[in-house]
Design a protein around this motif. Sequence first.
Motif, PDB file in Angstrom:
ATOM      1  N   CYS A 282       1.726  -0.620   9.184  1.00 41.69           N
ATOM      2  CA  CYS A 282       1.560   0.763   8.761  1.00 41.69           C
ATOM      3  C   CYS A 282       1.931   1.840   9.939  1.00 41.69           C
ATOM      4  O   CYS A 282       1.312   1.440  11.056  1.00 41.69           O
TER       5      CYS A 282
ATOM      6  N   ARG B  11     -11.429   0.672   0.598  1.00 42.58           N
ATOM      7  CA  ARG B  11     -10.672  -0.472  -0.049  1.00 42.58           C
ATOM      8  C   ARG B  11     -11.360  -1.156  -1.156  1.00 42.58           C
ATOM      9  O   ARG B  11     -10.721  -1.679  -2.243  1.00 42.58           O
TER      10      ARG B  11
ATOM     11  N   THR C 230      -4.246  -2.738   2.099  1.00 46.41           N
ATOM     12  CA  THR C 230      -4.096  -1.933   2.954  1.00 46.41           C
ATOM     13  C   THR C 230      -4.181  -0.504   2.596  1.00 46.41           C
ATOM     14  O   THR C 230      -5.108   0.204   2.480  1.00 46.41           O
ATOM     15  N   GLU C 231      -3.112  -0.048   2.124  1.00 52.19           N
ATOM     16  CA  GLU C 231      -3.029   1.358   1.844  1.00 52.19           C
ATOM     17  C   GLU C 231      -3.970   1.773   0.229  1.00 52.19           C
ATOM     18  O   GLU C 231      -3.831   1.099  -0.472  1.00 52.19           O
TER      19      GLU C 231
ATOM     20  N   TYR D 190       1.001   4.586  10.525  1.00 50.81           N
ATOM     21  CA  TYR D 190      -0.104   5.622  10.787  1.00 50.81           C
ATOM     22  C   TYR D 190      -1.145   4.945  11.590  1.00 50.81           C
ATOM     23  O   TYR D 190      -2.466   5.474  11.606  1.00 50.81           O
ATOM     24  N   PHE D 191      -1.065   3.620  11.837  1.00 52.06           N
ATOM     25  CA  PHE D 191      -2.418   2.712  12.382  1.00 52.06           C
ATOM     26  C   PHE D 191      -2.932   3.397  13.568  1.00 52.06           C
ATOM     27  O   PHE D 191      -3.986   3.631  13.839  1.00 52.06           O
TER      28      PHE D 191
ATOM     29  N   LYS E 131      -5.632  10.381   5.759  1.00 52.83           N
ATOM     30  CA  LYS E 131      -5.028  10.119   7.182  1.00 52.83           C
ATOM     31  C   LYS E 131      -3.533  10.620   7.243  1.00 52.83           C
ATOM     32  O   LYS E 131      -3.149  11.144   7.727  1.00 52.83           O
ATOM     33  N   ILE E 132      -3.006   9.708   6.159  1.00 57.44           N
ATOM     34  CA  ILE E 132      -1.459  10.008   6.234  1.00 57.44           C
ATOM     35  C   ILE E 132      -1.001  11.319   5.801  1.00 57.44           C
ATOM     36  O   ILE E 132      -0.111  12.129   6.584  1.00 57.44           O
TER      37      ILE E 132
ATOM     38  N   CYS F 222      -2.820  -3.695   8.274  1.00 54.50           N
ATOM     39  CA  CYS F 222      -2.717  -2.457   8.457  1.00 54.50           C
ATOM     40  C   CYS F 222      -1.808  -2.304   9.931  1.00 54.50           C
ATOM     41  O   CYS F 222      -0.909  -1.520   9.930  1.00 54.50           O
TER      42      CYS F 222
ATOM     43  N   CYS G  79      -5.008   6.127  12.536  1.00 56.54           N
ATOM     44  CA  CYS G  79      -6.058   5.686  11.756  1.00 56.54           C
ATOM     45  C   CYS G  79      -7.149   4.442  11.867  1.00 56.54           C
ATOM     46  O   CYS G  79      -8.268   4.467  11.715  1.00 56.54           O
TER      47      CYS G  79
ATOM     48  N   GLY H  60      -7.026   1.857  10.693  1.00 58.76           N
ATOM     49  CA  GLY H  60      -7.358   0.797   9.631  1.00 58.76           C
ATOM     50  C   GLY H  60      -8.187   1.175   8.287  1.00 58.76           C
ATOM     51  O   GLY H  60      -8.563   0.443   7.468  1.00 58.76           O
ATOM     52  N   GLY H  61      -8.658   2.575   8.645  1.00 58.39           N
ATOM     53  CA  GLY H  61      -9.415   3.249   7.256  1.00 58.39           C
ATOM     54  C   GLY H  61     -10.846   2.542   7.282  1.00 58.39           C
ATOM     55  O   GLY H  61     -11.165   1.742   8.146  1.00 58.39           O
TER      56      GLY H  61
ATOM     57  N   CYS I  39      -6.680   6.812   2.137  1.00 61.74           N
ATOM     58  CA  CYS I  39      -6.101   6.788   3.519  1.00 61.74           C
ATOM     59  C   CYS I  39      -4.709   7.702   3.270  1.00 61.74           C
ATOM     60  O   CYS I  39      -4.293   8.295   4.194  1.00 61.74           O
TER      61      CYS I  39
HETATM   62  S1  SF4 Z   1      -5.903   2.251   6.074  1.00 62.49           S
HETATM   63 FE1  SF4 Z   1      -3.887   3.335   5.138  1.00 62.49          FE
HETATM   64  S2  SF4 Z   1      -3.196   4.876   6.915  1.00 62.49           S
HETATM   65 FE2  SF4 Z   1      -4.883   3.427   7.679  1.00 62.49          FE
HETATM   66  S3  SF4 Z   1      -3.668   2.134   8.821  1.00 62.49           S
HETATM   67 FE3  SF4 Z   1      -4.271   1.243   6.646  1.00 62.49          FE
HETATM   68  S4  SF4 Z   1      -2.397   1.709   5.495  1.00 62.49           S
HETATM   69 FE4  SF4 Z   1      -2.440   2.987   7.305  1.00 62.49          FE
END
Ligand code: SF4
Length: 367
Positions: free
Chosen positions: A315, A329, A339-340, A317-318, A348-349, A311, A321, A323-324, A344
Amino acid sequence: MRGIAAVPSYVVMQPTTLCNLDCVYCYLPLRAVDQRMPVAVAEAVATAVRPWAASGRFSVVWHGGEPLAAGREHLAALLAPFGPAVEHHVQTNATLIDDAWCAFFVEHGIRVSVSVDGPRARNGERVTRGGRPAYDRILTGVAALRRHGLPFSALAVVSRPEPGLATELYDYFLDLGCDVLGINIEETEGVNIRTNARDAASVTGFWAELVGAWRRDPRIHLREVEWSLRYAGAVLAGTADDLLPRRLDPIPTVGHDGSVVVLSPELAGFSDPRYGDFSSGNVLTTPLAEILSGAGRTPWVGEFLTGVEACRSSCPYFGFCGGGHAANRYFELGRFDGTETEHCRNSKIRLLEGVLEHARDHESPAA
Ligand code: SF4
């Protein structure tokens, strides 16, 4: 932010697996079974927590099942080992709250958070074991809190973001009288396998509308919006890199049997042929501090940390966020190093996009 901290800022405790409700979107696998936490588990956790609480604010969050379903007598026995040094919180569906419970909250200094999804028509998925709406019972519990002058937070699940909903919800929670509000877009998690894929514009529009409703009357601490604004402010001030903690908070969840799952309470009670039961140890056999210092060696945790690094490098948006969540996941992607996720994207996004959309739409022409 690299790796996992050895000391958490709070611990989640599961006094019972049982819940007296049967909400349609619930993720809990054992909510029909009353498996209660023995006092020995609370004693072991309290021993670990004492030095952490001595060096600063420390919280214990009682989360179920429905924690009040453990009963006042048993919950009092579980609270006793902690003494006065920690802050206690309870996440409850409110249906069991009455005058006696309110007196209990006062006696033990417990801060209450109520799960309610908005007005009656928005609560159709919060139902009793018989499938009947729980709304009237929730409101009876909230009325008891208000009668006793107890401040409370609220947590709402939104399953179908649509125009008008954010304003309706915010106005409802102003009337309800909560002082903090968290909004969760429904997640595909645990035994809830409904998809959480949502139309991007609807979710972004929901968050943008929520910011607008909040700005008109910002009496409630609106969790997600305040996070976003803090991040946006830090970006403008050039301090965004300082916002994420240096290491991930381990957030240990201590199950009814003493097993410890780090990072994601939602993984407790599940098992997988690849990852086992997700636990990093049991407080009945190993001190919690020792479990946490070795948590990074739990195989799925190592895989998750790989995902966090993916992430970080991929990403934009890290920084917001971090890493969510591990559970999203796992339940969406079947592993931890992706990752996404839909979660998220929704929470988040599109949250950050919604805040920016609101800012763009309300930009002063002179600015
Ligand atoms: S969890 Fe999603 S929004 Fe958060 S850093 Fe990872 S990819 Fe980006």
